[in-house]
Design an enzyme around this catalytic site. Structure first.
Site, PDB file in Angstrom:
ATOM      1  N   ASN A   1     -35.633 -55.748 -20.470  1.00 28.86           N
ATOM      2  CA  ASN A   1     -36.001 -54.561 -19.696  1.00 28.86           C
ATOM      3  C   ASN A   1     -35.079 -53.415 -20.111  1.00 28.86           C
ATOM      4  O   ASN A   1     -34.172 -53.598 -20.931  1.00 28.86           O
ATOM      5  CB  ASN A   1     -35.908 -54.843 -18.191  1.00 28.86           C
ATOM      6  CG  ASN A   1     -36.583 -53.742 -17.367  1.00 28.86           C
ATOM      7  OD1 ASN A   1     -37.699 -53.314 -17.698  1.00 28.86           O
ATOM      8  ND2 ASN A   1     -35.936 -53.266 -16.325  1.00 28.86           N
TER       9      ASN A   1
ATOM     10  N   ASP B   1     -40.325 -55.621 -19.970  1.00 31.77           N
ATOM     11  CA  ASP B   1     -41.156 -55.334 -21.149  1.00 31.77           C
ATOM     12  C   ASP B   1     -41.544 -56.580 -21.910  1.00 31.77           C
ATOM     13  O   ASP B   1     -42.489 -56.576 -22.693  1.00 31.77           O
ATOM     14  CB  ASP B   1     -40.417 -54.381 -22.090  1.00 31.77           C
ATOM     15  CG  ASP B   1     -40.302 -53.019 -21.442  1.00 31.77           C
ATOM     16  OD1 ASP B   1     -39.418 -52.851 -20.587  1.00 31.77           O
ATOM     17  OD2 ASP B   1     -41.136 -52.152 -21.745  1.00 31.77           O
TER      18      ASP B   1
ATOM     19  N   GLN C   1     -35.559 -42.337 -16.692  1.00 30.53           N
ATOM     20  CA  GLN C   1     -36.842 -42.711 -16.082  1.00 30.53           C
ATOM     21  C   GLN C   1     -36.723 -42.890 -14.569  1.00 30.53           C
ATOM     22  O   GLN C   1     -37.686 -42.694 -13.840  1.00 30.53           O
ATOM     23  CB  GLN C   1     -37.367 -44.015 -16.697  1.00 30.53           C
ATOM     24  CG  GLN C   1     -37.886 -43.877 -18.113  1.00 30.53           C
ATOM     25  CD  GLN C   1     -36.829 -44.207 -19.128  1.00 30.53           C
ATOM     26  OE1 GLN C   1     -35.633 -44.015 -18.905  1.00 30.53           O
ATOM     27  NE2 GLN C   1     -37.242 -44.715 -20.283  1.00 30.53           N
TER      28      GLN C   1
HETATM   29  O1  MRU Z   1     -38.798 -47.051 -22.427  1.00 29.43           O
HETATM   30  P1  MRU Z   1     -39.771 -47.230 -21.299  1.00 29.43           P
HETATM   31  O2  MRU Z   1     -39.740 -46.114 -20.314  1.00 29.43           O
HETATM   32  O3  MRU Z   1     -41.167 -47.528 -21.794  1.00 29.43           O
HETATM   33  O4  MRU Z   1     -39.245 -48.528 -20.557  1.00 29.43           O
HETATM   34  C1  MRU Z   1     -39.908 -48.967 -19.418  1.00 29.43           C
HETATM   35  C2  MRU Z   1     -39.251 -50.105 -18.764  1.00 29.43           C
HETATM   36  O5  MRU Z   1     -38.257 -50.626 -19.231  1.00 29.43           O
HETATM   37  C3  MRU Z   1     -39.916 -50.669 -17.552  1.00 29.43           C
HETATM   38  O6  MRU Z   1     -38.973 -51.187 -16.669  1.00 29.43           O
HETATM   39  C4  MRU Z   1     -40.855 -51.793 -18.008  1.00 29.43           C
HETATM   40  O7  MRU Z   1     -41.753 -51.324 -18.958  1.00 29.43           O
HETATM   41  C5  MRU Z   1     -41.587 -52.391 -16.877  1.00 29.43           C
HETATM   42  S1  MRU Z   1     -42.988 -51.404 -16.491  1.00 29.43           S
HETATM   43  C6  MRU Z   1     -43.855 -51.969 -15.211  1.00 29.43           C
END
Ligand code: MRU
Length: 366
Positions: A253, A243, A202
């Site tokens: 997170n 999260d 990501q």
């Molecule tokens: O697996 P993902 O891409 O949904 O995980 C996203 C994250 O861990 C982000 O750091 C988190 O959602 C914060 S978003 C503002």
């Protein structure tokens, strides 16, 4: 935020008013494609397969998923089914449950013929509020960055971030990256170290895409480089998203966040977590009980990218037969977190800090 000069949110109502459109994040950074979602199943699939991802955006998409389901069938049974289907899509981001609870509470006591309209409006309100919330997080975070910059006038502030907590993870602005955009726009000299964030990258795919599109100076690094950079005094502060935050300030997170927090502590680098209040799980006493998503091993054993001839290809990087484990998130204990940047200000990473900004919230469930 803008893509090629055109302003976008990550989610918006589609033409005809019976569907939504989203950016297909599985195609970034090499292709910018949007997708129309017009059924509950398509919406649930988009969340599960990470076409949309990031805690606030997962919540916003689920809200619209429920509105779409109620357009089709406004009965109590359809409402409960949509709630269950959407809640099962991803376990860690509590914004999902927060959005679904809010939608169900708003719609439940409305007459059936008003439910579709009411739910559509509520989903739109969740999206608009998320934009404003993230903007406010950005303003409070900007103050923080200004303070850091003031300690070394004329020097570039180096921020390290993990995963993607930018506008692609929200409806607009982002959480951890909102202060970065605001600082950059006000001319504060700033540079971002972008953790690639294996296994799904990501950071390399989404955060780098965002910062590149906005012209923010940044450098993508292998996840393992953060400790070295902190020890070399090349990181002024870490800002990440989350999260789910438990009542005691423990933070879930993207996997790898905990290691960055440990390295930050060992090197006296401030470690901040940016979050909207919809990410606080007042029902959980500590992070020990936050459900950690286990994803398929092929996200670890395979990697996809653009080949020299411009096509997109997936390749296997491990020996055939080597098993892989893929926990999606980790929990950083609150003692490693310098502070929370929220829409109401910055507070200590503990229950007292959270309650000082959000008094009266988080009453136990009936
Ligand atoms: O697996 P993902 O891409 O949904 O995980 C996203 C994250 O861990 C982000 O750091 C988190 O959602 C914060 S978003 C503002």
């Amino acid at each position: 935020m803008k893509i090629n000069g055109k302003p976008y949110r990550t989610i918006w109502p589609g033409a005809g008013g019976d569907a939504i459109e989203v950016i297909d994040q599985t195609k970034l950074p090499h292709r910018f494609e949007t997708l129309r979602l017009s059924t509950l199943e398509q919406t649930a699939h988009a969340i599960r397969s990470m076409i949309v991802r990031g805690a606030p955006l997962i919540g916003a998409t689920a809200a619209y998923g429920m509105a779409i389901a109620l357009r089709e069938n406004p009965s109590d049974e359809a409402l409960d089914r949509a709630y269950d289907v959407l809640l099962r899509t991803r376990p860690t981001a509590v914004n999902l449950r927060w959005a679904l609870d809010r939608m169900r509470d708003t719609v439940r006591n409305r007459p059936r013929d008003a439910r579709a309209e009411t739910s559509w409006r509520e989903a739109a309100a969740i999206c608009d509020e998320d934009v404003e919330t993230c903007r406010r997080i950005g303003e409070f975070g900007l103050d923080l960055l200004r303070k850091v910059a003031a300690t070394r006038p004329g020097e570039t502030v180096n921020v390290l971030t993990h995963c993607n907590a930018g506008w692609l993870a929200c409806v607009d602005w982002g959480t951890a990256l909102a202060p970065v955009y605001m600082a950059h726009d006000t001319g504060l000299p700033l540079h971002v170290w972008v953790d690639e964030t294996r296994p799904r990258n990501q950071g390399a795919s989404l955060t780098a895409f965002e910062l590149n599109s906005h012209g923010v100076p940044h450098t993508v690094i292998a996840d393992n480089a953060g400790g070295y950079l902190m020890r070399s005094r090349k990181v002024d502060l870490v800002i990440v998203g989350t999260d789910r935050v438990a009542r005691n300030g423990d933070v879930a997170n993207k996997i790898g966040t905990y290691l960055k927090a440990l390295a930050a502590r060992d090197n006296d680098v401030p470690f901040y977590v940016a979050l909207p209040s919809s990410t606080i799980d007042w029902l959980l006493e500590s992070g020990d009980r936050i459900p950690i998503e286990e994803r398929a091993g092929d996200e670890v054993t395979h990697i996809s990218g653009r080949t020299r001839d411009g096509s997109i290809a997936e390749v296997e990087i491990t020996p055939a037969g080597s098993p892989a484990a893929n926990p999606g998130f980790d929990v950083t204990p609150s003692r490693l977190v310098t502070g929370f940047i929220t829409e109401r200000g910055i507070c200590s990473a503990d229950e007292a800090g959270l309650r000082s900004l959000f008094p009266g919230t988080g009453a136990r469930r009936p």
